[in-house]
Design a protein around this motif. Sequence first.
Motif, PDB file in Angstrom:
ATOM      1  N   LEU A  94      -6.263   0.338  -1.172  1.00 30.81           N
ATOM      2  CA  LEU A  94      -6.939   1.566  -1.594  1.00 30.81           C
ATOM      3  C   LEU A  94      -7.294   2.439  -0.392  1.00 30.81           C
ATOM      4  O   LEU A  94      -7.144   3.673  -0.445  1.00 30.81           O
ATOM      5  CB  LEU A  94      -8.199   1.220  -2.389  1.00 30.81           C
ATOM      6  N   ALA A  95      -7.758   1.822   0.670  1.00 27.27           N
ATOM      7  CA  ALA A  95      -8.092   2.601   1.864  1.00 27.27           C
ATOM      8  C   ALA A  95      -6.840   3.232   2.466  1.00 27.27           C
ATOM      9  O   ALA A  95      -6.852   4.406   2.885  1.00 27.27           O
ATOM     10  CB  ALA A  95      -8.789   1.713   2.889  1.00 27.27           C
ATOM     11  N   ALA A  96      -5.741   2.485   2.523  1.00 24.96           N
ATOM     12  CA  ALA A  96      -4.502   3.024   3.078  1.00 24.96           C
ATOM     13  C   ALA A  96      -3.948   4.136   2.199  1.00 24.96           C
ATOM     14  O   ALA A  96      -3.465   5.161   2.709  1.00 24.96           O
ATOM     15  CB  ALA A  96      -3.475   1.903   3.226  1.00 24.96           C
ATOM     16  N   ALA A  97      -4.006   3.946   0.884  1.00 27.60           N
ATOM     17  CA  ALA A  97      -3.524   4.992  -0.026  1.00 27.60           C
ATOM     18  C   ALA A  97      -4.318   6.272   0.152  1.00 27.60           C
ATOM     19  O   ALA A  97      -3.760   7.377   0.195  1.00 27.60           O
ATOM     20  CB  ALA A  97      -3.595   4.509  -1.476  1.00 27.60           C
ATOM     21  N   ARG A  98      -5.620   6.139   0.267  1.00 33.40           N
ATOM     22  CA  ARG A  98      -6.451   7.339   0.447  1.00 33.40           C
ATOM     23  C   ARG A  98      -6.100   8.045   1.752  1.00 33.40           C
ATOM     24  O   ARG A  98      -6.042   9.288   1.802  1.00 33.40           O
ATOM     25  CB  ARG A  98      -7.926   6.948   0.434  1.00 33.40           C
ATOM     26  N   ALA A  99      -5.846   7.291   2.807  1.00 37.04           N
ATOM     27  CA  ALA A  99      -5.438   7.905   4.075  1.00 37.04           C
ATOM     28  C   ALA A  99      -4.120   8.656   3.904  1.00 37.04           C
ATOM     29  O   ALA A  99      -3.962   9.782   4.411  1.00 37.04           O
ATOM     30  CB  ALA A  99      -5.303   6.827   5.152  1.00 37.04           C
ATOM     31  N   LEU A 100      -3.176   8.063   3.197  1.00 38.83           N
ATOM     32  CA  LEU A 100      -1.873   8.711   2.996  1.00 38.83           C
ATOM     33  C   LEU A 100      -1.984   9.945   2.108  1.00 38.83           C
ATOM     34  O   LEU A 100      -1.227  10.907   2.278  1.00 38.83           O
ATOM     35  CB  LEU A 100      -0.898   7.703   2.376  1.00 38.83           C
ATOM     36  N   ALA A 134       0.815  -1.216   0.000  1.00 37.37           N
ATOM     37  CA  ALA A 134       0.000   0.000   0.000  1.00 37.37           C
ATOM     38  C   ALA A 134       0.850   1.267   0.000  1.00 37.37           C
ATOM     39  O   ALA A 134       0.549   2.226  -0.718  1.00 37.37           O
ATOM     40  CB  ALA A 134      -0.932  -0.011   1.220  1.00 37.37           C
ATOM     41  N   LEU A 135       1.906   1.293   0.807  1.00 36.57           N
ATOM     42  CA  LEU A 135       2.737   2.492   0.866  1.00 36.57           C
ATOM     43  C   LEU A 135       3.443   2.735  -0.459  1.00 36.57           C
ATOM     44  O   LEU A 135       3.555   3.878  -0.920  1.00 36.57           O
ATOM     45  CB  LEU A 135       3.758   2.352   1.996  1.00 36.57           C
ATOM     46  N   VAL A 136       3.924   1.666  -1.083  1.00 39.69           N
ATOM     47  CA  VAL A 136       4.578   1.800  -2.391  1.00 39.69           C
ATOM     48  C   VAL A 136       3.582   2.303  -3.427  1.00 39.69           C
ATOM     49  O   VAL A 136       3.874   3.223  -4.207  1.00 39.69           O
ATOM     50  CB  VAL A 136       5.187   0.455  -2.816  1.00 39.69           C
ATOM     51  N   LEU A 137       2.396   1.715  -3.449  1.00 36.58           N
ATOM     52  CA  LEU A 137       1.366   2.142  -4.394  1.00 36.58           C
ATOM     53  C   LEU A 137       1.027   3.614  -4.208  1.00 36.58           C
ATOM     54  O   LEU A 137       0.960   4.388  -5.175  1.00 36.58           O
ATOM     55  CB  LEU A 137       0.114   1.281  -4.202  1.00 36.58           C
ATOM     56  N   ALA A 138       0.813   4.020  -2.966  1.00 36.38           N
ATOM     57  CA  ALA A 138       0.445   5.407  -2.697  1.00 36.38           C
ATOM     58  C   ALA A 138       1.543   6.370  -3.109  1.00 36.38           C
ATOM     59  O   ALA A 138       1.279   7.429  -3.690  1.00 36.38           O
ATOM     60  CB  ALA A 138       0.120   5.578  -1.211  1.00 36.38           C
ATOM     61  N   ALA A 155       2.224   8.364   9.734  1.00 35.57           N
ATOM     62  CA  ALA A 155       2.969   8.238   8.477  1.00 35.57           C
ATOM     63  C   ALA A 155       2.797   9.487   7.628  1.00 35.57           C
ATOM     64  O   ALA A 155       1.676   9.973   7.439  1.00 35.57           O
ATOM     65  CB  ALA A 155       2.497   7.013   7.717  1.00 35.57           C
ATOM     66  N   ARG A 156       3.904   9.983   7.131  1.00 36.93           N
ATOM     67  CA  ARG A 156       3.898  11.118   6.203  1.00 36.93           C
ATOM     68  C   ARG A 156       4.413  10.621   4.850  1.00 36.93           C
ATOM     69  O   ARG A 156       5.574  10.255   4.741  1.00 36.93           O
ATOM     70  CB  ARG A 156       4.767  12.264   6.730  1.00 36.93           C
ATOM     71  N   LEU A 157       3.521  10.609   3.868  1.00 41.55           N
ATOM     72  CA  LEU A 157       3.897  10.127   2.552  1.00 41.55           C
ATOM     73  C   LEU A 157       5.053  10.960   2.011  1.00 41.55           C
ATOM     74  O   LEU A 157       5.065  12.185   2.131  1.00 41.55           O
ATOM     75  CB  LEU A 157       2.692  10.210   1.611  1.00 41.55           C
ATOM     76  N   GLY A 158       6.023  10.276   1.399  1.00 37.56           N
ATOM     77  CA  GLY A 158       7.207  10.978   0.923  1.00 37.56           C
ATOM     78  C   GLY A 158       6.895  12.064  -0.076  1.00 37.56           C
ATOM     79  O   GLY A 158       7.524  13.131  -0.070  1.00 37.56           O
ATOM     80  N   VAL A 159       5.905  11.835  -0.949  1.00 41.14           N
ATOM     81  CA  VAL A 159       5.521  12.815  -1.972  1.00 41.14           C
ATOM     82  C   VAL A 159       4.017  13.029  -1.902  1.00 41.14           C
ATOM     83  O   VAL A 159       3.257  12.176  -2.356  1.00 41.14           O
ATOM     84  CB  VAL A 159       5.913  12.327  -3.385  1.00 41.14           C
ATOM     85  N   PRO A 160       3.553  14.132  -1.337  1.00 38.33           N
ATOM     86  CA  PRO A 160       2.114  14.380  -1.329  1.00 38.33           C
ATOM     87  C   PRO A 160       1.616  14.612  -2.758  1.00 38.33           C
ATOM     88  O   PRO A 160       2.300  15.252  -3.568  1.00 38.33           O
ATOM     89  CB  PRO A 160       1.969  15.660  -0.490  1.00 38.33           C
ATOM     90  N   PRO A 161       0.435  14.109  -3.115  1.00 38.22           N
ATOM     91  CA  PRO A 161      -0.076  14.327  -4.471  1.00 38.22           C
ATOM     92  C   PRO A 161      -0.433  15.784  -4.703  1.00 38.22           C
ATOM     93  O   PRO A 161      -0.775  16.511  -3.773  1.00 38.22           O
ATOM     94  CB  PRO A 161      -1.320  13.435  -4.521  1.00 38.22           C
ATOM     95  N   VAL A 162      -0.358  16.199  -5.952  1.00 43.65           N
ATOM     96  CA  VAL A 162      -0.752  17.561  -6.295  1.00 43.65           C
ATOM     97  C   VAL A 162      -2.270  17.665  -6.413  1.00 43.65           C
ATOM     98  O   VAL A 162      -2.847  18.732  -6.202  1.00 43.65           O
ATOM     99  CB  VAL A 162      -0.055  18.016  -7.599  1.00 43.65           C
ATOM    100  N   THR A 163      -2.932  16.548  -6.725  1.00 45.98           N
ATOM    101  CA  THR A 163      -4.388  16.521  -6.799  1.00 45.98           C
ATOM    102  C   THR A 163      -4.962  16.361  -5.398  1.00 45.98           C
ATOM    103  O   THR A 163      -4.591  15.431  -4.676  1.00 45.98           O
ATOM    104  CB  THR A 163      -4.863  15.355  -7.691  1.00 45.98           C
ATOM    105  N   ALA A 164      -5.840  17.256  -5.005  1.00 48.30           N
ATOM    106  CA  ALA A 164      -6.435  17.186  -3.672  1.00 48.30           C
ATOM    107  C   ALA A 164      -7.126  15.842  -3.475  1.00 48.30           C
ATOM    108  O   ALA A 164      -7.953  15.428  -4.283  1.00 48.30           O
ATOM    109  CB  ALA A 164      -7.445  18.320  -3.497  1.00 48.30           C
ATOM    110  N   GLY A 165      -6.764  15.150  -2.387  1.00 47.00           N
ATOM    111  CA  GLY A 165      -7.337  13.843  -2.111  1.00 47.00           C
ATOM    112  C   GLY A 165      -6.693  12.708  -2.874  1.00 47.00           C
ATOM    113  O   GLY A 165      -7.063  11.552  -2.700  1.00 47.00           O
ATOM    114  N   GLY A 166      -5.722  13.017  -3.727  1.00 44.08           N
ATOM    115  CA  GLY A 166      -5.046  11.998  -4.514  1.00 44.08           C
ATOM    116  C   GLY A 166      -5.637  11.867  -5.897  1.00 44.08           C
ATOM    117  O   GLY A 166      -6.712  12.415  -6.200  1.00 44.08           O
ATOM    118  N   PRO A 167      -4.964  11.166  -6.795  1.00 43.58           N
ATOM    119  CA  PRO A 167      -5.482  10.999  -8.153  1.00 43.58           C
ATOM    120  C   PRO A 167      -6.819  10.285  -8.152  1.00 43.58           C
ATOM    121  O   PRO A 167      -7.081   9.461  -7.261  1.00 43.58           O
ATOM    122  CB  PRO A 167      -4.390  10.151  -8.836  1.00 43.58           C
TER     123      PRO A 167
END
Length: 294
Positions: free
Chosen positions: A131-137, A82-86, A155-167
């Motif tokens: 998917l649930a973990a990715a959305r949390a990150l 999950a962390l890798v995917l996110a 956990a702080r994701l290494g790269v926050p997405p530019v799209t609000a809430g993630g892609p």
Amino acid sequence: MPPLRLGVSLQPRWPLDDGAGALRAARRAEDLGFDHVAVGNRLLDSGFGLDTDPLVLLAAVAGATTRLRLLTSVLVAPYYPALVLANQAATLDVVSGGRLVLGVGTGWNPDEFAAVGVPARERGARTDDHLAAARALWTRRPADFDGPFTTLRAARLGVPPVTAGGPPVWVGGHSDAALRRALRFGDGWYGTGVDAAGITDVRRRLRGLAGTADADRLTLATAAFLTPPGLPAAVTAPGRPLGGAAPTAAGVAADLTRLAEAGVTACTLWLPVAAEHVEEAMEWIATEVVPRLA
């Protein structure tokens, strides 16, 4: 009725070589006005076409284009922790300027599941967990998460997405479990080889599972095969292709219009032609089919 957004798949018969051909096809798709390009997810040689990691290839496409959306069609979520995917999805979201659409599925290939050490029987539960973990990150910094396969603490994701809430996430599959997954974790539902009657049935089932308001918030998207007339098919398309066995521009446009009237807003066209005819096929769609769409 909103306009139908058409994309093209870089499969099933595009040779990777040094990547130049796939990137040239993507740039041509952008020039012709297509909405997106799509790349599937295979780890072992399928004998079917382009067997690449979709996030890696689409990162190259992102650097070669400026507007085109990038669709994983589909990423097999259980293959990736999950962390890798996110983090990978967030990274591509950033470097593409928010153009990633994360199409996901549970997968099917027992050989690939065995090779990555993931029990195939767990693929649905792992997809939900990831998917649930990715959305949390993507939405919380720091993020805590407790799932059957993933645990996160501050956990702080290494790269926050530019799209609000993630892609945006499009969940693939036709089973009730897949529809429930789309309602729980997705922004859209993504089908394959579905005609207008099939789309109407999916909408009915979604509404039955969640009610009209929640079901109708989902983007409805599908993939369809199309071999333009006069071009040799490299593989046999499963099911009925757009326009039938002997497609015409008017027939293809009529099929696409019926899909749009049923609620589809995005359609990925798989072009099962030899590599040297891919750009010709795209040009036929852009010049002959698109002007006939409402």
